[in-house]
Motif scaffolding. Structure first.
Motif, PDB file in Angstrom:
ATOM      1  N   MET A 104      10.681  -5.593 -43.086  1.00 29.28           N
ATOM      2  CA  MET A 104      10.967  -4.221 -42.674  1.00 29.28           C
ATOM      3  C   MET A 104      10.076  -3.924 -41.474  1.00 29.28           C
ATOM      4  O   MET A 104       8.897  -3.652 -41.618  1.00 29.28           O
ATOM      5  CB  MET A 104      10.656  -3.245 -43.808  1.00 29.28           C
ATOM      6  N   ASP A 105      10.625  -4.000 -40.299  1.00 27.75           N
ATOM      7  CA  ASP A 105       9.861  -3.672 -39.111  1.00 27.75           C
ATOM      8  C   ASP A 105      10.375  -2.360 -38.536  1.00 27.75           C
ATOM      9  O   ASP A 105      11.285  -1.739 -39.079  1.00 27.75           O
ATOM     10  CB  ASP A 105       9.920  -4.810 -38.090  1.00 27.75           C
ATOM     11  N   TYR A 106       9.777  -1.918 -37.463  1.00 30.28           N
ATOM     12  CA  TYR A 106      10.155  -0.633 -36.889  1.00 30.28           C
ATOM     13  C   TYR A 106      11.585  -0.637 -36.385  1.00 30.28           C
ATOM     14  O   TYR A 106      12.257   0.397 -36.385  1.00 30.28           O
ATOM     15  CB  TYR A 106       9.183  -0.229 -35.780  1.00 30.28           C
ATOM     16  N   LYS A 107      12.102  -1.786 -35.971  1.00 29.92           N
ATOM     17  CA  LYS A 107      13.485  -1.850 -35.484  1.00 29.92           C
ATOM     18  C   LYS A 107      14.476  -1.578 -36.610  1.00 29.92           C
ATOM     19  O   LYS A 107      15.456  -0.856 -36.425  1.00 29.92           O
ATOM     20  CB  LYS A 107      13.767  -3.218 -34.868  1.00 29.92           C
ATOM     21  N   THR A 108      14.199  -2.145 -37.772  1.00 31.58           N
ATOM     22  CA  THR A 108      15.083  -1.934 -38.917  1.00 31.58           C
ATOM     23  C   THR A 108      15.047  -0.483 -39.361  1.00 31.58           C
ATOM     24  O   THR A 108      16.087   0.101 -39.681  1.00 31.58           O
ATOM     25  CB  THR A 108      14.674  -2.860 -40.082  1.00 31.58           C
ATOM     26  N   ILE A 109      13.866   0.114 -39.379  1.00 37.44           N
ATOM     27  CA  ILE A 109      13.755   1.515 -39.771  1.00 37.44           C
ATOM     28  C   ILE A 109      14.438   2.414 -38.736  1.00 37.44           C
ATOM     29  O   ILE A 109      15.095   3.385 -39.088  1.00 37.44           O
ATOM     30  CB  ILE A 109      12.282   1.905 -39.984  1.00 37.44           C
ATOM     31  N   LEU A 110      14.328   2.073 -37.461  1.00 36.56           N
ATOM     32  CA  LEU A 110      14.996   2.844 -36.411  1.00 36.56           C
ATOM     33  C   LEU A 110      16.518   2.761 -36.556  1.00 36.56           C
ATOM     34  O   LEU A 110      17.213   3.777 -36.455  1.00 36.56           O
ATOM     35  CB  LEU A 110      14.560   2.347 -35.035  1.00 36.56           C
ATOM     36  N   LEU A 111      17.043   1.569 -36.813  1.00 31.90           N
ATOM     37  CA  LEU A 111      18.483   1.429 -37.028  1.00 31.90           C
ATOM     38  C   LEU A 111      18.924   2.184 -38.274  1.00 31.90           C
ATOM     39  O   LEU A 111      19.981   2.816 -38.288  1.00 31.90           O
ATOM     40  CB  LEU A 111      18.863  -0.045 -37.143  1.00 31.90           C
ATOM     41  N   GLY A 112      18.101   2.116 -39.318  1.00 32.99           N
ATOM     42  CA  GLY A 112      18.415   2.862 -40.536  1.00 32.99           C
ATOM     43  C   GLY A 112      18.390   4.361 -40.312  1.00 32.99           C
ATOM     44  O   GLY A 112      19.215   5.096 -40.859  1.00 32.99           O
ATOM     45  N   ALA A 113      17.453   4.812 -39.488  1.00 34.57           N
ATOM     46  CA  ALA A 113      17.398   6.243 -39.164  1.00 34.57           C
ATOM     47  C   ALA A 113      18.649   6.674 -38.414  1.00 34.57           C
ATOM     48  O   ALA A 113      19.220   7.729 -38.709  1.00 34.57           O
ATOM     49  CB  ALA A 113      16.148   6.547 -38.345  1.00 34.57           C
ATOM     50  N   CYS A 114      19.087   5.871 -37.460  1.00 32.59           N
ATOM     51  CA  CYS A 114      20.320   6.196 -36.731  1.00 32.59           C
ATOM     52  C   CYS A 114      21.507   6.269 -37.687  1.00 32.59           C
ATOM     53  O   CYS A 114      22.351   7.164 -37.588  1.00 32.59           O
ATOM     54  CB  CYS A 114      20.582   5.166 -35.640  1.00 32.59           C
ATOM     55  N   HIS A 115      21.567   5.344 -38.635  1.00 32.86           N
ATOM     56  CA  HIS A 115      22.661   5.324 -39.594  1.00 32.86           C
ATOM     57  C   HIS A 115      22.611   6.543 -40.524  1.00 32.86           C
ATOM     58  O   HIS A 115      23.613   7.236 -40.710  1.00 32.86           O
ATOM     59  CB  HIS A 115      22.608   4.029 -40.409  1.00 32.86           C
ATOM     60  N   SER A 116      21.440   6.829 -41.074  1.00 35.32           N
ATOM     61  CA  SER A 116      21.305   7.929 -42.036  1.00 35.32           C
ATOM     62  C   SER A 116      21.518   9.288 -41.381  1.00 35.32           C
ATOM     63  O   SER A 116      22.222  10.137 -41.917  1.00 35.32           O
ATOM     64  CB  SER A 116      19.933   7.885 -42.696  1.00 35.32           C
ATOM     65  N   TYR A 117      20.902   9.486 -40.212  1.00 39.65           N
ATOM     66  CA  TYR A 117      21.058  10.774 -39.549  1.00 39.65           C
ATOM     67  C   TYR A 117      22.476  10.951 -38.992  1.00 39.65           C
ATOM     68  O   TYR A 117      22.979  12.066 -38.942  1.00 39.65           O
ATOM     69  CB  TYR A 117      20.001  10.950 -38.460  1.00 39.65           C
ATOM     70  N   GLY A 118      23.124   9.861 -38.615  1.00 39.45           N
ATOM     71  CA  GLY A 118      24.526   9.952 -38.202  1.00 39.45           C
ATOM     72  C   GLY A 118      25.409  10.402 -39.352  1.00 39.45           C
ATOM     73  O   GLY A 118      26.295  11.254 -39.179  1.00 39.45           O
ATOM     74  N   MET A 119      25.168   9.847 -40.538  1.00 39.43           N
ATOM     75  CA  MET A 119      25.947  10.243 -41.701  1.00 39.43           C
ATOM     76  C   MET A 119      25.659  11.694 -42.081  1.00 39.43           C
ATOM     77  O   MET A 119      26.570  12.458 -42.422  1.00 39.43           O
ATOM     78  CB  MET A 119      25.625   9.321 -42.884  1.00 39.43           C
ATOM     79  N   MET A 120      24.383  12.082 -41.999  1.00 38.51           N
ATOM     80  CA  MET A 120      24.012  13.446 -42.335  1.00 38.51           C
ATOM     81  C   MET A 120      24.654  14.443 -41.363  1.00 38.51           C
ATOM     82  O   MET A 120      25.137  15.505 -41.763  1.00 38.51           O
ATOM     83  CB  MET A 120      22.488  13.580 -42.312  1.00 38.51           C
ATOM     84  N   MET A 121      24.702  14.089 -40.082  1.00 37.25           N
ATOM     85  CA  MET A 121      25.307  14.982 -39.098  1.00 37.25           C
ATOM     86  C   MET A 121      26.827  15.039 -39.242  1.00 37.25           C
ATOM     87  O   MET A 121      27.435  16.085 -38.995  1.00 37.25           O
ATOM     88  CB  MET A 121      24.906  14.553 -37.698  1.00 37.25           C
ATOM     89  N   THR A 122      27.446  13.937 -39.652  1.00 34.57           N
ATOM     90  CA  THR A 122      28.890  13.964 -39.911  1.00 34.57           C
ATOM     91  C   THR A 122      29.190  14.919 -41.063  1.00 34.57           C
ATOM     92  O   THR A 122      30.117  15.737 -40.974  1.00 34.57           O
ATOM     93  CB  THR A 122      29.404  12.555 -40.261  1.00 34.57           C
ATOM     94  N   ASN A 123      28.433  14.823 -42.130  1.00 34.23           N
ATOM     95  CA  ASN A 123      28.645  15.725 -43.265  1.00 34.23           C
ATOM     96  C   ASN A 123      28.358  17.172 -42.892  1.00 34.23           C
ATOM     97  O   ASN A 123      29.063  18.085 -43.338  1.00 34.23           O
ATOM     98  CB  ASN A 123      27.784  15.285 -44.445  1.00 34.23           C
ATOM     99  N   SER A 124      27.347  17.401 -42.070  1.00 29.97           N
ATOM    100  CA  SER A 124      27.052  18.763 -41.616  1.00 29.97           C
ATOM    101  C   SER A 124      28.181  19.301 -40.747  1.00 29.97           C
ATOM    102  O   SER A 124      28.511  20.483 -40.816  1.00 29.97           O
ATOM    103  CB  SER A 124      25.741  18.787 -40.844  1.00 29.97           C
ATOM    104  N   SER A 125      28.753  18.442 -39.941  1.00 26.98           N
ATOM    105  CA  SER A 125      29.874  18.859 -39.104  1.00 26.98           C
ATOM    106  C   SER A 125      31.072  19.263 -39.953  1.00 26.98           C
ATOM    107  O   SER A 125      31.729  20.268 -39.682  1.00 26.98           O
ATOM    108  CB  SER A 125      30.266  17.730 -38.150  1.00 26.98           C
ATOM    109  N   MET A 126      31.340  18.479 -40.992  1.00 25.64           N
ATOM    110  CA  MET A 126      32.467  18.817 -41.862  1.00 25.64           C
ATOM    111  C   MET A 126      32.206  20.095 -42.650  1.00 25.64           C
ATOM    112  O   MET A 126      33.147  20.788 -43.031  1.00 25.64           O
ATOM    113  CB  MET A 126      32.762  17.663 -42.814  1.00 25.64           C
TER     114      MET A 126
END
Length: 169
Positions: A13-35
């Motif tokens: 688990m390096d910073y790159k993996t956490i950064l990619l995971g953050a992009c994935h999680s926040y993208g999903m959260m923003m999609t749900n917020s948009s809906m």
């Protein structure tokens, strides 16, 4: 059998993996917020432009040549999304549209990061099941600050309700 080797294998688990995971999680959260703020059809209409976001970001990074036709198509999709809403019976908000656009940005950054952060000869590819699990766990870790801030927000609301009840009594 290679089952033994599969269970002994670990992903770092390096910073790159956490950064990619953050992009994935926040993208999903923003999609749900948009809906939640606008119609699902408008959200999905805007999210159709995600490949164009990826193309524009890659052109900015210098990984491909920029073509003005891409910008034209993306602006047409967004204009169609915004222009189609007045004909709908459901009220939408500009906040929902902005959430969908931000979700596109997060998912595009995740896709580009998955491709360019990890070289092809890497043994820990992020496109495998184990790699996606590592990205998902990184996304879970990136949501911890959101949970902590929401807990403090809920505590503030509860304290203000208790003060209000004490004033009424």
């Amino acid at each position: 059998m290679k089952v033994k080797n599969m269970h002994n294998r670990s992903l770092t688990m390096d910073y790159k993996t956490i950064l990619l995971g953050a992009c994935h999680s926040y993208g999903m959260m923003m999609t749900n917020s948009s809906m939640a703020n606008t119609t699902a059809s408008l959200t999905h209409l805007i999210k159709m432009s995600e490949p164009f976001y990826t193309t524009i970001i890659m052109a900015i990074m210098g990984k491909m040549n920029f073509n003005w036709k891409i910008l034209l198509v993306m602006s047409l999709i967004i204009a169609t999304a915004i222009g189609s809403e007045p004909m709908s019976d459901v009220q939408s908000s500009i906040v929902g549209i902005l959430f969908a656009l931000a979700s596109n940005m997060c998912y595009s950054l995740r896709n580009i990061g998955t491709k360019y952060f990890f070289p092809e000869d890497s043994s820990e590819s992020k496109t495998t099941v184990a790699g996606f699990a590592a990205i998902s766990f990184g996304g879970l870790l990136s949501l911890v600050p959101v949970w902590i801030s929401s807990l403090s927000w809920f505590n503030t609301i509860q304290l203000s309700q208790m003060k209000l009840q004490n004033l009424v009594l």
